[in-house]
Design a protein around this motif. Structure first.
Motif, PDB file in Angstrom:
ATOM      1  N   PHE A 224      46.773  25.369  26.373  1.00  0.00           N
ATOM      2  CA  PHE A 224      47.387  26.590  26.896  1.00  0.00           C
ATOM      3  C   PHE A 224      46.439  27.307  27.847  1.00  0.00           C
ATOM      4  O   PHE A 224      45.230  27.066  27.859  1.00  0.00           O
ATOM      5  CB  PHE A 224      47.800  27.539  25.763  1.00  0.00           C
ATOM      6  N   ILE A 225      47.034  28.184  28.656  1.00  0.00           N
ATOM      7  CA  ILE A 225      46.299  29.082  29.548  1.00  0.00           C
ATOM      8  C   ILE A 225      46.914  30.464  29.415  1.00  0.00           C
ATOM      9  O   ILE A 225      48.141  30.609  29.490  1.00  0.00           O
ATOM     10  CB  ILE A 225      46.414  28.648  31.025  1.00  0.00           C
ATOM     11  N   LEU A 226      46.089  31.472  29.248  1.00  0.00           N
ATOM     12  CA  LEU A 226      46.544  32.851  29.339  1.00  0.00           C
ATOM     13  C   LEU A 226      46.012  33.425  30.647  1.00  0.00           C
ATOM     14  O   LEU A 226      44.799  33.503  30.849  1.00  0.00           O
ATOM     15  CB  LEU A 226      46.042  33.686  28.157  1.00  0.00           C
ATOM     16  N   SER A 227      46.906  33.805  31.539  1.00  0.00           N
ATOM     17  CA  SER A 227      46.513  34.334  32.847  1.00  0.00           C
ATOM     18  C   SER A 227      46.603  35.857  32.817  1.00  0.00           C
ATOM     19  O   SER A 227      47.657  36.419  32.527  1.00  0.00           O
ATOM     20  CB  SER A 227      47.427  33.783  33.947  1.00  0.00           C
ATOM     21  N   GLY A 228      45.480  36.496  33.143  1.00  0.00           N
ATOM     22  CA  GLY A 228      45.413  37.952  33.041  1.00  0.00           C
ATOM     23  C   GLY A 228      45.429  38.670  34.364  1.00  0.00           C
ATOM     24  O   GLY A 228      45.487  39.887  34.414  1.00  0.00           O
ATOM     25  N   LYS A 229      45.365  37.959  35.473  1.00  0.00           N
ATOM     26  CA  LYS A 229      45.450  38.560  36.797  1.00  0.00           C
ATOM     27  C   LYS A 229      46.434  37.720  37.593  1.00  0.00           C
ATOM     28  O   LYS A 229      46.157  36.584  37.935  1.00  0.00           O
ATOM     29  CB  LYS A 229      44.088  38.559  37.494  1.00  0.00           C
ATOM     30  N   LEU A 230      47.601  38.298  37.874  1.00  0.00           N
ATOM     31  CA  LEU A 230      48.674  37.536  38.498  1.00  0.00           C
ATOM     32  C   LEU A 230      48.736  37.820  39.993  1.00  0.00           C
ATOM     33  O   LEU A 230      48.777  38.967  40.419  1.00  0.00           O
ATOM     34  CB  LEU A 230      50.015  37.886  37.844  1.00  0.00           C
ATOM     35  N   THR A 231      48.737  36.743  40.776  1.00  0.00           N
ATOM     36  CA  THR A 231      48.862  36.840  42.225  1.00  0.00           C
ATOM     37  C   THR A 231      49.832  35.761  42.701  1.00  0.00           C
ATOM     38  O   THR A 231      50.067  34.774  41.991  1.00  0.00           O
ATOM     39  CB  THR A 231      47.508  36.640  42.925  1.00  0.00           C
ATOM     40  N   PRO A 232      50.392  35.891  43.902  1.00  0.00           N
ATOM     41  CA  PRO A 232      51.311  34.862  44.400  1.00  0.00           C
ATOM     42  C   PRO A 232      50.631  33.556  44.764  1.00  0.00           C
ATOM     43  O   PRO A 232      51.326  32.581  45.077  1.00  0.00           O
ATOM     44  CB  PRO A 232      51.913  35.520  45.661  1.00  0.00           C
ATOM     45  N   TRP A 233      49.288  33.521  44.737  1.00  0.00           N
ATOM     46  CA  TRP A 233      48.586  32.285  45.122  1.00  0.00           C
ATOM     47  C   TRP A 233      47.821  31.654  43.974  1.00  0.00           C
ATOM     48  O   TRP A 233      47.412  30.514  44.059  1.00  0.00           O
ATOM     49  CB  TRP A 233      47.618  32.561  46.283  1.00  0.00           C
ATOM     50  N   ASP A 234      47.633  32.348  42.851  1.00  0.00           N
ATOM     51  CA  ASP A 234      46.830  31.804  41.757  1.00  0.00           C
ATOM     52  C   ASP A 234      47.634  31.045  40.702  1.00  0.00           C
ATOM     53  O   ASP A 234      47.076  30.201  40.006  1.00  0.00           O
ATOM     54  CB  ASP A 234      46.044  32.915  41.059  1.00  0.00           C
ATOM     55  N   GLN A 235      48.916  31.362  40.532  1.00  0.00           N
ATOM     56  CA  GLN A 235      49.690  30.741  39.460  1.00  0.00           C
ATOM     57  C   GLN A 235      50.882  29.887  39.886  1.00  0.00           C
ATOM     58  O   GLN A 235      51.162  28.872  39.216  1.00  0.00           O
ATOM     59  CB  GLN A 235      50.190  31.821  38.475  1.00  0.00           C
ATOM     60  N   PRO A 236      51.634  30.224  40.946  1.00  0.00           N
ATOM     61  CA  PRO A 236      52.900  29.507  41.180  1.00  0.00           C
ATOM     62  C   PRO A 236      52.807  27.993  41.255  1.00  0.00           C
ATOM     63  O   PRO A 236      53.620  27.287  40.644  1.00  0.00           O
ATOM     64  CB  PRO A 236      53.389  30.106  42.507  1.00  0.00           C
TER      65      PRO A 236
END
Length: 310
Positions: A224-236
């Motif tokens: 698993f990954i928990l992402s704490g800073k969401l941006t249009p280039w880091d996660q999609p």
């Protein structure tokens, strides 16, 4: 077709266009990223929001080259690059209405890159009306890529065209799970409570590079990954690939993830069962609104009076 979108969401690239985009990314890495690796002078590294948030000449040059190439292929597309958006944040507001939007992180893991570590890569995603439909995660050091869209499985493409279909891990009980949690990106008032959960898991780590964390999840190497800073280039891009490899991805409160989401926590896990187990550990991160109805009821109740027998 959905009730909330103006047209059906489909994978937007032909096989030839996928190859053309991948070749563009490879050329940008060869021309702008790898020649500067471990060769950067102090004047070629700058801070954005602080010493942990860096930008280099390689980021800017690679993003410019990839942007030019994409607009050559798709002149009417919206292109949102991390470095351009840092100076022009209003462009992010256009993503929700864009039929075809490319997001670019030219050097994901810039801190690693600037400090001579090989854990970095190039991210390109495609969003349609904010919905991620295509993801490309390129490793310039190894010259391989993970690529996926909503109609195809996640594939690892290695040099000489060797391909491998990817599948996430089988997960399991919480104490058997390996995951990535960027503690410094958790809200300050929740960091101690978050750190206290780490011993519940088999192993918790952070690579300082969302691209390689999603590559590890997609290849079944972590759970698993928990992402704490969401941006249009880091996660999609990572979300598309992870889902096509079998992962369950949603906001921690259970709501649907969109590529233009900027608030909250994103949980990506190898399957739905594991997602639920991990989510239960982190439920303290979800802000529960106060029950105003109960408060109003309590406020309208008459105060208790003493019994006549007292």
């Amino acid at each position: 077709m959905t009730d909330s979108l103006p047209m059906p969401i489909t994978a937007p690239l032909t096989k030839a266009q996928r190859t053309q985009l991948l070749n563009l990314v490879r050329r940008a890495a060869k021309a702008e990223i790898m020649p500067r690796f471990r060769q950067l002078g102090a004047h070629q590294i700058n801070q954005k929001t602080g010493p942990q948030d860096l930008v280099t000449d390689a980021d800017k040059a690679a993003e410019a080259m990839i942007t030019r190439g994409i607009l050559g292929m798709f002149p009417h597309a919206l292109v949102v690059g991390e470095e351009h958006a840092s100076d022009n944040p209003d462009i992010i507001d256009k993503i929700a209405d864009a039929e075809l939007c490319f997001t670019i992180d030219p050097v994901d893991g810039t801190w690693n890159y600037a400090n001579g570590l090989t854990c970095f890569g190039v991210y390109v995603a495609i969003l349609r009306f904010g919905h991620p439909v295509f993801g490309l995660m390129y490793d310039p050091v190894m010259n391989d890529v993970i690529i996926a869209d909503e109609e195809s499985p996640a594939m690892l493409i290695q040099p000489r065209g060797v391909k491998r279909k990817l599948k996430t891990s089988s997960g399991g009980p919480v104490d058997t799970l390996d995951g990535y949690i960027p503690l410094s990106l958790i809200a300050k008032d929740k960091q101690a409570q978050m750190a206290a959960t780490f011993p519940k898991f088999q192993r918790i780590n952070s690579l300082r590079c969302a691209l390689h964390e999603f590559r590890m999840l997609t290849q079944g190497n972590v759970d698993f990954i928990l992402s704490g800073k969401l941006t249009p280039w880091d996660q999609p891009a990572g979300v598309v690939a992870a889902r096509r490899a079998g992962a369950h991805v949603a906001m921690l409160d259970g709501s649907e993830y969109r590529g233009d989401t900027r608030d909250g926590y994103l949980l990506s896990a190898c399957n739905a069962e594991t997602w639920n187990r991990v989510r239960d550990v982190f439920d303290f991160l979800i802000d529960t609104p106060q029950d105003d109805t109960q408060d109003q009821t309590d406020a309208t109740q008459e105060p208790a009076t003493e019994s006549e027998d007292a």
